[in-house]
Design an enzyme around this catalytic site. Structure first.
Site, mmCIF file in Angstrom:
data_model
loop_
_atom_site.group_PDB
_atom_site.id
_atom_site.type_symbol
_atom_site.label_atom_id
_atom_site.label_comp_id
_atom_site.label_asym_id
_atom_site.label_seq_id
_atom_site.Cartn_x
_atom_site.Cartn_y
_atom_site.Cartn_z
ATOM 1 N N LYS A 9 6.456 -2.823 4.649
ATOM 2 C CA LYS A 9 5.768 -3.086 3.387
ATOM 3 C C LYS A 9 6.500 -2.450 2.196
ATOM 4 C CE LYS A 9 1.144 -3.429 5.516
ATOM 5 N NZ LYS A 9 -0.216 -2.827 5.558
ATOM 6 N N TYR A 49 -3.271 -12.559 4.849
ATOM 7 C CA TYR A 49 -4.450 -11.693 4.945
ATOM 8 C C TYR A 49 -5.761 -12.473 4.805
ATOM 9 C CZ TYR A 49 -1.665 -7.368 4.879
ATOM 10 O OH TYR A 49 -0.806 -6.338 5.199
ATOM 11 N N ASN A 112 0.203 2.111 3.961
ATOM 12 C CA ASN A 112 0.424 2.469 5.371
ATOM 13 C C ASN A 112 1.703 1.872 5.953
ATOM 14 O OD1 ASN A 112 -0.378 -0.150 5.739
ATOM 15 N ND2 ASN A 112 -2.169 0.300 6.997
ATOM 16 N N HIS A 115 3.263 -3.562 8.724
ATOM 17 C CA HIS A 115 2.314 -4.495 9.340
ATOM 18 C C HIS A 115 2.798 -4.876 10.732
ATOM 19 C CE1 HIS A 115 -0.257 -7.962 10.063
ATOM 20 N NE2 HIS A 115 0.834 -8.550 10.531
ATOM 21 N N GLU A 126 1.272 -15.759 12.523
ATOM 22 C CA GLU A 126 2.018 -15.054 11.475
ATOM 23 C C GLU A 126 3.512 -15.407 11.504
ATOM 24 O OE1 GLU A 126 -1.111 -11.305 11.096
ATOM 25 O OE2 GLU A 126 0.804 -10.967 12.100
HETATM 26 P P1 DAT Z 1 -3.816 -3.261 10.345
HETATM 27 O O1 DAT Z 1 -2.740 -3.333 9.287
HETATM 28 O O2 DAT Z 1 -3.774 -1.945 11.079
HETATM 29 O O3 DAT Z 1 -3.787 -4.442 11.283
HETATM 30 P P2 DAT Z 1 -6.145 -4.487 9.096
HETATM 31 O O4 DAT Z 1 -5.621 -5.792 9.625
HETATM 32 O O5 DAT Z 1 -7.554 -4.136 9.393
HETATM 33 O O6 DAT Z 1 -5.224 -3.264 9.597
HETATM 34 O O7 DAT Z 1 -5.970 -4.447 7.519
HETATM 35 C C1 DAT Z 1 -4.816 -4.966 6.919
HETATM 36 C C2 DAT Z 1 -4.360 -4.028 5.826
HETATM 37 O O8 DAT Z 1 -5.367 -3.922 4.834
HETATM 38 C C3 DAT Z 1 -4.128 -2.587 6.296
HETATM 39 O O9 DAT Z 1 -2.860 -2.410 6.886
HETATM 40 C C4 DAT Z 1 -4.285 -1.830 5.021
HETATM 41 C C5 DAT Z 1 -5.361 -2.611 4.275
HETATM 42 N N1 DAT Z 1 -6.669 -2.006 4.505
HETATM 43 C C6 DAT Z 1 -7.414 -2.060 5.629
HETATM 44 N N2 DAT Z 1 -8.556 -1.381 5.489
HETATM 45 C C7 DAT Z 1 -8.531 -0.876 4.223
HETATM 46 C C8 DAT Z 1 -9.417 -0.086 3.444
HETATM 47 N N3 DAT Z 1 -10.581 0.345 3.940
HETATM 48 N N4 DAT Z 1 -9.047 0.239 2.188
HETATM 49 C C9 DAT Z 1 -7.870 -0.186 1.670
HETATM 50 N N5 DAT Z 1 -6.995 -0.944 2.341
HETATM 51 C C10 DAT Z 1 -7.319 -1.285 3.592
HETATM 52 MG MG MG Z 2 -4.194 -6.431 10.929
#
Ligand code: DAT
Ligand code: MG
Length: 149
Positions: A9, A49, A112, A115, A126
């Site tokens: 990212k 997303y 974070n 991805h 994806e």
């Molecule tokens: P992951 O990336 O671990 O698969 P996810 O698919 O639930 O997690 O969410 C996608 C991204 O969205 C994640 O990498 C960071 C962002 N995200 C998730 N939960 C969040 C939150 N509570 N606040 C802000 N950003 C968030």
């Molecule tokens: Mg995810």
């Protein structure tokens, strides 16, 4: 052989962590089969997303992922979808174990670093979204015989 979609990212790119992150997947023994350095359109970000479109953080997430270039990759290997998620760590860096990418290099969930697809079907979706036909490159690493029985 199983494949997964991984994206480094904007925060990790800006912080000079591209090499460090790629090294973890290479050292594990996974095979790189696709990679491009690119800006992400809002359309692609919103499609990628889509399952999170009702979340309050969705607009900020799309702004973030389109703010600066990313490294989009396809990695192949036995159990790579689950294995890559282990290398990546929990969604929130605060909860991610040390030794994972997010645990070692991140502080907050909105930054974070990386991805990784969360299931085989997600990976297929994806990879199809991010790579055109012909952009993935199959090859035979000489180390394969030393990685697999
Ligand atoms: P992951 O990336 O671990 O698969 P996810 O698919 O639930 O997690 O969410 C996608 C991204 O969205 C994640 O990498 C960071 C962002 N995200 C998730 N939960 C969040 C939150 N509570 N606040 C802000 N950003 C968030
Ligand atoms: Mg995810």
């Amino acid at each position: 052989m199983e494949r997964t979609f991984i994206a480094i990212k904007p925060d990790a790119v800006q912080r000079g962590l591209i090499g460090t992150i790629i090294q973890r997947f290479e050292a594990k023994g996974y095979k790189l089969v696709g990679m491009k350095f690119m800006n992400v359109s809002r359309e692609l970000a919103e499609q990628h997303y889509a399952s999170l479109s009702d979340k309050p953080f969705f607009p900020g997430l799309v702004d973030f992922i389109t703010s600066s270039p990313v490294v989009a990759m396809a990695w192949e290997g036995d159990g790579v979808v689950t294995g890559a998620r282990k290398i990546i760590g929990a969604t929130s860096p605060a909860a991610a174990d040390l030794g994972t990418i997010r645990g070692d290099f991140g502080v907050t969930v909105g930054r974070n670093l990386i991805h990784g697809s969360d299931a085989i079907e997600t990976a297929e979706r994806e990879l199809g979204l991010w790579f055109k036909e012909g952009e993935l490159t199959d090859w035979s690493p000489v180390a394969t015989a030393w990685l697999y029985e």
